[in-house]
Scaffold this motif. Sequence first.
Motif, PDB file in Angstrom:
ATOM      1  N   ALA A 218      10.164 -11.636  -0.839  1.00 14.45           N
ATOM      2  CA  ALA A 218       9.499 -12.634  -1.346  1.00 14.45           C
ATOM      3  C   ALA A 218       7.638 -12.696  -0.532  1.00 14.45           C
ATOM      4  O   ALA A 218       7.134 -13.521  -1.417  1.00 14.45           O
ATOM      5  CB  ALA A 218      10.193 -13.606  -0.763  1.00 14.45           C
ATOM      6  N   ALA A 219       8.037 -12.353   0.795  1.00 13.80           N
ATOM      7  CA  ALA A 219       6.863 -12.481   1.498  1.00 13.80           C
ATOM      8  C   ALA A 219       6.316 -11.698   1.358  1.00 13.80           C
ATOM      9  O   ALA A 219       4.335 -12.292   1.040  1.00 13.80           O
ATOM     10  CB  ALA A 219       7.036 -12.520   3.040  1.00 13.80           C
ATOM     11  N   ASP A 220       6.140 -10.801   0.607  1.00 14.46           N
ATOM     12  CA  ASP A 220       5.283 -10.035  -0.165  1.00 14.46           C
ATOM     13  C   ASP A 220       4.535 -10.216  -1.521  1.00 14.46           C
ATOM     14  O   ASP A 220       2.976 -10.268  -1.245  1.00 14.46           O
ATOM     15  CB  ASP A 220       5.917  -8.754  -0.792  1.00 14.46           C
ATOM     16  CG  ASP A 220       4.905  -7.225  -1.339  1.00 14.46           C
ATOM     17  OD1 ASP A 220       3.718  -7.324  -0.973  1.00 14.46           O
ATOM     18  OD2 ASP A 220       5.474  -6.550  -1.999  1.00 14.46           O
ATOM     19  N   ALA A 228      -3.876 -11.360  -0.003  1.00 15.87           N
ATOM     20  CA  ALA A 228      -3.720 -10.573   1.098  1.00 15.87           C
ATOM     21  C   ALA A 228      -2.474  -9.621   0.800  1.00 15.87           C
ATOM     22  O   ALA A 228      -2.764  -9.468  -0.648  1.00 15.87           O
ATOM     23  CB  ALA A 228      -2.822 -10.930   2.185  1.00 15.87           C
ATOM     24  N   ARG A 229      -2.564  -8.331   1.418  1.00 17.73           N
ATOM     25  CA  ARG A 229      -1.711  -7.143   1.111  1.00 17.73           C
ATOM     26  C   ARG A 229      -0.831  -6.821   1.737  1.00 17.73           C
ATOM     27  O   ARG A 229      -1.324  -6.863   3.077  1.00 17.73           O
ATOM     28  CB  ARG A 229      -2.625  -5.752   0.663  1.00 17.73           C
ATOM     29  CG  ARG A 229      -3.859  -6.016  -0.367  1.00 17.73           C
ATOM     30  CD  ARG A 229      -4.539  -4.898  -0.549  1.00 17.73           C
ATOM     31  NE  ARG A 229      -3.637  -3.712  -1.222  1.00 17.73           N
ATOM     32  CZ  ARG A 229      -4.316  -2.842  -1.114  1.00 17.73           C
ATOM     33  NH1 ARG A 229      -5.218  -2.275  -0.424  1.00 17.73           N
ATOM     34  NH2 ARG A 229      -3.339  -2.121  -1.371  1.00 17.73           N
ATOM     35  N   LEU A 230      -0.328  -6.518   1.552  1.00 19.14           N
ATOM     36  CA  LEU A 230       1.404  -5.530   2.515  1.00 19.14           C
ATOM     37  C   LEU A 230       1.750  -3.876   1.890  1.00 19.14           C
ATOM     38  O   LEU A 230       1.678  -4.043   0.255  1.00 19.14           O
ATOM     39  CB  LEU A 230       2.598  -6.434   2.033  1.00 19.14           C
ATOM     40  CG  LEU A 230       4.052  -5.873   2.369  1.00 19.14           C
ATOM     41  CD1 LEU A 230       3.536  -5.672   4.644  1.00 19.14           C
ATOM     42  CD2 LEU A 230       5.021  -6.540   2.508  1.00 19.14           C
ATOM     43  N   THR A 231       1.284  -3.559   2.483  1.00 12.90           N
ATOM     44  CA  THR A 231       0.774  -1.831   1.971  1.00 12.90           C
ATOM     45  C   THR A 231       2.000  -1.368   3.317  1.00 12.90           C
ATOM     46  O   THR A 231       2.276  -1.494   4.339  1.00 12.90           O
ATOM     47  CB  THR A 231       0.067  -1.061   1.400  1.00 12.90           C
ATOM     48  OG1 THR A 231      -0.870  -0.999   2.925  1.00 12.90           O
ATOM     49  CG2 THR A 231      -1.266  -1.998   1.056  1.00 12.90           C
ATOM     50  N   GLY A 232       2.503   0.150   3.172  1.00  9.74           N
ATOM     51  CA  GLY A 232       2.531   0.999   4.077  1.00  9.74           C
ATOM     52  C   GLY A 232       1.268   1.630   4.909  1.00  9.74           C
ATOM     53  O   GLY A 232       0.199   1.529   3.967  1.00  9.74           O
ATOM     54  N   LEU A 233       1.758   2.317   5.501  1.00  7.87           N
ATOM     55  CA  LEU A 233       0.273   3.468   6.224  1.00  7.87           C
ATOM     56  C   LEU A 233      -0.903   4.045   5.594  1.00  7.87           C
ATOM     57  O   LEU A 233      -1.857   4.593   6.085  1.00  7.87           O
ATOM     58  CB  LEU A 233      -0.068   3.323   7.346  1.00  7.87           C
ATOM     59  CG  LEU A 233       1.157   2.448   8.444  1.00  7.87           C
ATOM     60  CD1 LEU A 233       1.114   3.109   9.630  1.00  7.87           C
ATOM     61  CD2 LEU A 233       0.143   0.683   8.542  1.00  7.87           C
ATOM     62  N   ASP A 234      -0.012   4.540   4.441  1.00  6.03           N
ATOM     63  CA  ASP A 234      -0.869   5.010   3.439  1.00  6.03           C
ATOM     64  C   ASP A 234      -1.535   4.508   2.584  1.00  6.03           C
ATOM     65  O   ASP A 234      -1.451   5.369   1.680  1.00  6.03           O
ATOM     66  CB  ASP A 234       0.447   5.980   2.662  1.00  6.03           C
ATOM     67  CG  ASP A 234       1.616   5.541   1.746  1.00  6.03           C
ATOM     68  OD1 ASP A 234       1.961   4.358   2.065  1.00  6.03           O
ATOM     69  OD2 ASP A 234       1.859   5.977   1.086  1.00  6.03           O
ATOM     70  N   GLY A 235      -1.438   2.976   2.355  1.00 10.71           N
ATOM     71  CA  GLY A 235      -1.661   2.668   1.169  1.00 10.71           C
ATOM     72  C   GLY A 235      -0.651   1.753   0.349  1.00 10.71           C
ATOM     73  O   GLY A 235      -1.437   1.247  -0.749  1.00 10.71           O
ATOM     74  N   ALA A 236      -0.064   2.681   0.394  1.00 11.81           N
ATOM     75  CA  ALA A 236       1.175   2.348  -1.231  1.00 11.81           C
ATOM     76  C   ALA A 236       1.674   0.984  -0.939  1.00 11.81           C
ATOM     77  O   ALA A 236       2.277   0.155   0.017  1.00 11.81           O
ATOM     78  CB  ALA A 236       1.934   3.301  -1.301  1.00 11.81           C
ATOM     79  N   ILE A 237       1.641   0.346  -2.288  1.00 10.69           N
ATOM     80  CA  ILE A 237       2.324  -0.476  -2.261  1.00 10.69           C
ATOM     81  C   ILE A 237       4.060  -0.653  -2.435  1.00 10.69           C
ATOM     82  O   ILE A 237       4.680   0.413  -2.895  1.00 10.69           O
ATOM     83  CB  ILE A 237       2.094  -1.630  -3.391  1.00 10.69           C
ATOM     84  CG1 ILE A 237       2.097  -1.140  -4.642  1.00 10.69           C
ATOM     85  CG2 ILE A 237       0.683  -2.604  -3.097  1.00 10.69           C
ATOM     86  CD1 ILE A 237       2.040  -1.879  -5.933  1.00 10.69           C
ATOM     87  N   PRO A 238       4.701  -1.387  -1.656  1.00  9.88           N
ATOM     88  CA  PRO A 238       5.685  -1.176  -1.741  1.00  9.88           C
ATOM     89  C   PRO A 238       6.674  -1.883  -3.223  1.00  9.88           C
ATOM     90  O   PRO A 238       6.289  -2.275  -4.027  1.00  9.88           O
ATOM     91  CB  PRO A 238       6.771  -2.800  -1.170  1.00  9.88           C
ATOM     92  CG  PRO A 238       5.526  -3.296  -0.281  1.00  9.88           C
ATOM     93  CD  PRO A 238       3.659  -2.642  -0.943  1.00  9.88           C
ATOM     94  N   VAL A 239       7.848  -0.983  -3.196  1.00  9.40           N
ATOM     95  CA  VAL A 239       8.470  -1.059  -4.334  1.00  9.40           C
ATOM     96  C   VAL A 239       9.365  -0.996  -3.763  1.00  9.40           C
ATOM     97  O   VAL A 239      10.333  -1.099  -3.144  1.00  9.40           O
ATOM     98  CB  VAL A 239       8.549   0.446  -5.534  1.00  9.40           C
ATOM     99  CG1 VAL A 239       9.613   0.453  -6.438  1.00  9.40           C
ATOM    100  CG2 VAL A 239       7.252   0.619  -5.287  1.00  9.40           C
ATOM    101  N   TYR A 240      10.153  -2.358  -5.335  1.00  8.77           N
ATOM    102  CA  TYR A 240      11.831  -2.488  -4.495  1.00  8.77           C
ATOM    103  C   TYR A 240      13.035  -2.046  -5.218  1.00  8.77           C
ATOM    104  O   TYR A 240      12.740  -2.045  -6.571  1.00  8.77           O
ATOM    105  CB  TYR A 240      11.481  -4.153  -4.615  1.00  8.77           C
ATOM    106  CG  TYR A 240      10.444  -5.198  -3.796  1.00  8.77           C
ATOM    107  CD1 TYR A 240      10.500  -4.497  -2.716  1.00  8.77           C
ATOM    108  CD2 TYR A 240       9.463  -5.016  -4.119  1.00  8.77           C
ATOM    109  CE1 TYR A 240       9.997  -4.826  -1.050  1.00  8.77           C
ATOM    110  CE2 TYR A 240       8.182  -5.489  -3.015  1.00  8.77           C
ATOM    111  CZ  TYR A 240       8.649  -5.650  -1.702  1.00  8.77           C
ATOM    112  OH  TYR A 240       7.697  -5.954  -1.368  1.00  8.77           O
ATOM    113  N   ASN A 241      13.941  -3.082  -5.229  1.00 14.62           N
ATOM    114  CA  ASN A 241      15.342  -2.340  -6.064  1.00 14.62           C
ATOM    115  C   ASN A 241      15.120  -0.682  -5.901  1.00 14.62           C
ATOM    116  O   ASN A 241      15.902  -0.173  -7.088  1.00 14.62           O
ATOM    117  CB  ASN A 241      15.453  -2.778  -7.605  1.00 14.62           C
ATOM    118  CG  ASN A 241      16.482  -3.357  -7.813  1.00 14.62           C
ATOM    119  OD1 ASN A 241      17.411  -3.028  -6.886  1.00 14.62           O
ATOM    120  ND2 ASN A 241      16.423  -3.315  -9.128  1.00 14.62           N
TER     121      ASN A 241
END
Length: 267
Positions: A218-220, A228-241
């Motif tokens: 939800a916060a993403d 703003a952005r939420l990413t891994g430190l590799d720059g990848a965006i989260p994938v869910y489910n």
Amino acid sequence: MLLSSPPSVSSLASAVRDAARQAGAMALPYFRSGGQTAARLWYKGHSSPVTEADIALDTFLKGHLAGLLPEAGWLSEETADDPARLERTYVWIVDPIDGTRAFASGHPDWAISIGLVHDGKPVLGVLYAPIHDRLYEARLGEGAWCNGERLQVSEAEALDHPRVTGPKPLVDRLEHRFGALERLPKVPSLALRLARVADGSIDVGLVSANAQDWDIAAADLILQEAGARLTGLDGAIPVYNRPHPTHDEMIAVSSRLHPRAIGAMRA
């Protein structure tokens, strides 16, 4: 049965907002400011606390949200995982009380987190912090809001002393490579920590490894829609489910500051 056509996310938003507020009202009688919760408390897994309030809210939200969108799958911290969710186009991803330790100890920073994802991407996010009476929400492509006010993070590319919070080892790493920063107290609810990046009260939110989908989905979206952005430190965006809904170390930061901040974390 899978959906033959997508629902109107906008048409769901009001009911999800109401569900979050109702869940918050259900939790309040168990909360004791500055003291131990009135709810029964036990532990699961690796000393992870759970209270009867978590279970009551989970039961309420599962029934309520299933009624809004029966075709959607379900993933929650307090419900045994059903692999059938992987076959669903839409999935509710819920943490009935994000920040259970805070809730149980009388700290105000806990929240109800409700996300709806479509093909692994969030399309609706609602986050309600009852003690602060702050309701964050976002719909894909329609902006992010808190208590009816539009959220938009700063577009500054450089900050002299960014306000940072998160696990101490990650904050230490950022400070060593980024330079001077202002350390803020760690926000015990991860969802609320990320939402405060969206509302501008935090510049950089750091996330340790093993965050779960229900902590961040939800916060993403609220972050995305606020700029703003939420990413891994590799720059990848989260994938869910996914089959294993866990994530590596992450960073939440304004889109403009993201390249510099993530560069510092990876240097």
